[in-house]
Design a protein around this motif. Structure first.
Motif, PDB file in Angstrom:
ATOM      1  N   GLN A  43       0.833  -1.209   0.000  1.00  0.00           N
ATOM      2  CA  GLN A  43       0.000   0.000   0.000  1.00  0.00           C
ATOM      3  C   GLN A  43       0.868   1.259   0.000  1.00  0.00           C
ATOM      4  O   GLN A  43       0.599   2.208  -0.736  1.00  0.00           O
ATOM      5  N   GLN A  44       1.916   1.266   0.821  1.00  0.00           N
ATOM      6  CA  GLN A  44       2.801   2.436   0.884  1.00  0.00           C
ATOM      7  C   GLN A  44       3.575   2.600  -0.425  1.00  0.00           C
ATOM      8  O   GLN A  44       3.720   3.710  -0.934  1.00  0.00           O
ATOM      9  N   TYR A  50       4.872   3.212  -7.053  1.00  0.00           N
ATOM     10  CA  TYR A  50       5.387   1.923  -7.541  1.00  0.00           C
ATOM     11  C   TYR A  50       4.225   1.055  -8.020  1.00  0.00           C
ATOM     12  O   TYR A  50       3.230   0.902  -7.312  1.00  0.00           O
ATOM     13  N   THR A  51       4.349   0.457  -9.187  1.00  0.00           N
ATOM     14  CA  THR A  51       3.261  -0.346  -9.754  1.00  0.00           C
ATOM     15  C   THR A  51       3.641  -1.811  -9.974  1.00  0.00           C
ATOM     16  O   THR A  51       2.795  -2.608 -10.349  1.00  0.00           O
ATOM     17  N   GLY A  52       4.879  -2.166  -9.730  1.00  0.00           N
ATOM     18  CA  GLY A  52       5.345  -3.523 -10.004  1.00  0.00           C
ATOM     19  C   GLY A  52       5.049  -4.516  -8.902  1.00  0.00           C
ATOM     20  O   GLY A  52       4.364  -4.217  -7.916  1.00  0.00           O
ATOM     21  N   ASP A  53       5.584  -5.705  -9.083  1.00  0.00           N
ATOM     22  CA  ASP A  53       5.478  -6.795  -8.104  1.00  0.00           C
ATOM     23  C   ASP A  53       6.344  -6.448  -6.891  1.00  0.00           C
ATOM     24  O   ASP A  53       7.486  -6.016  -7.042  1.00  0.00           O
ATOM     25  N   PRO A  58      12.485  -2.158  -5.613  1.00  0.00           N
ATOM     26  CA  PRO A  58      13.887  -1.777  -5.445  1.00  0.00           C
ATOM     27  C   PRO A  58      14.180  -1.182  -4.066  1.00  0.00           C
ATOM     28  O   PRO A  58      13.397  -0.395  -3.531  1.00  0.00           O
ATOM     29  N   ARG A  59      15.328  -1.542  -3.543  1.00  0.00           N
ATOM     30  CA  ARG A  59      15.768  -1.036  -2.247  1.00  0.00           C
ATOM     31  C   ARG A  59      15.882   0.488  -2.282  1.00  0.00           C
ATOM     32  O   ARG A  59      15.568   1.172  -1.307  1.00  0.00           O
TER      33      ARG A  59
END
Length: 195
Positions: A43-44, A50-53, A58-59
């Motif tokens: 959710q955050q 961010y829209t990916g898996d 990414p860190r």
């Protein structure tokens, strides 16, 4: 309490420590936060674009979210200018329990340490680190100094531990995390003591 968190490198090191406690990808069935990576919930991550898996989150994006959503925007960075160790604890609480909880803990503790309003007026516990809260923290620091910071930190840690117990009592599924939560507290106290 001689930490210096006003540099980018110091804040990045604090975030690195937090990510080390949070770990990589997780999607524990008892965790209401759902899928997380580096401690950032799906959710955050979505709220910050961010829209990916989440397994591929990414860190670097996690670091950016921590800096913005948990350090700068709520004003915890301002606490670091007064009491760096308290700011580190509040940052951890904000990530683990919510920004409003971290801010509320500070306000509640300041209220019970003001000698019934003799040192500064009681704060409205509104879960925001606005100018009145910062003025109260300044008045506390001026009167109590470094020793006061240590005591205020312990009071905040006490509320943190009590909340872990309350959360687990209210929702037995959280017992899957209770031991680890207290391990987190022990690890943080050891690091603070080593500084």
């Amino acid at each position: 309490m001689g930490l210096n968190l006003d540099s980018y490198d110091a804040v990045t090191a604090m975030i690195d420590d937090l990510i080390g406690r949070e770990g990589g990808y997780s999607n524990h069935p008892a965790d209401r936060g759902g899928a997380t990576r580096w401690g950032v919930t799906e959710q955050q991550a979505r709220a910050y674009g961010y829209t990916g898996d989440m397994r591929a989150y990414p860190r670097s994006l996690a670091v950016a979210v921590y800096q913005r959503a948990y350090w700068l925007e709520p004003g915890i960075a301002k606490v670091a200018l007064r009491y760096p160790a308290i700011a580190i604890e509040m940052f951890d609480i904000a990530v683990n329990m919510g920004v409003s909880v971290a801010c509320t803990f500070l306000q509640r503790c300041l209220n019970v340490m003001n000698q019934n309003g003799a040192h500064y007026a009681d704060l409205t516990v509104d879960a925001r680190l606005g100018p009145i809260t910062m003025l109260a923290l300044d008045a506390y620091r001026q009167r109590r100094g470094a020793e006061g910071g240590e005591r205020l930190l312990e009071a905040i840690r006490s509320l943190k531990g009590a909340r872990y117990i309350e959360i687990s009592e209210a929702r037995p599924a959280n017992e899957a995390f209770t031991y680890g939560w207290f391990g987190r507290m022990v690890e943080m106290a050891k690091k603070a003591f080593a500084r």
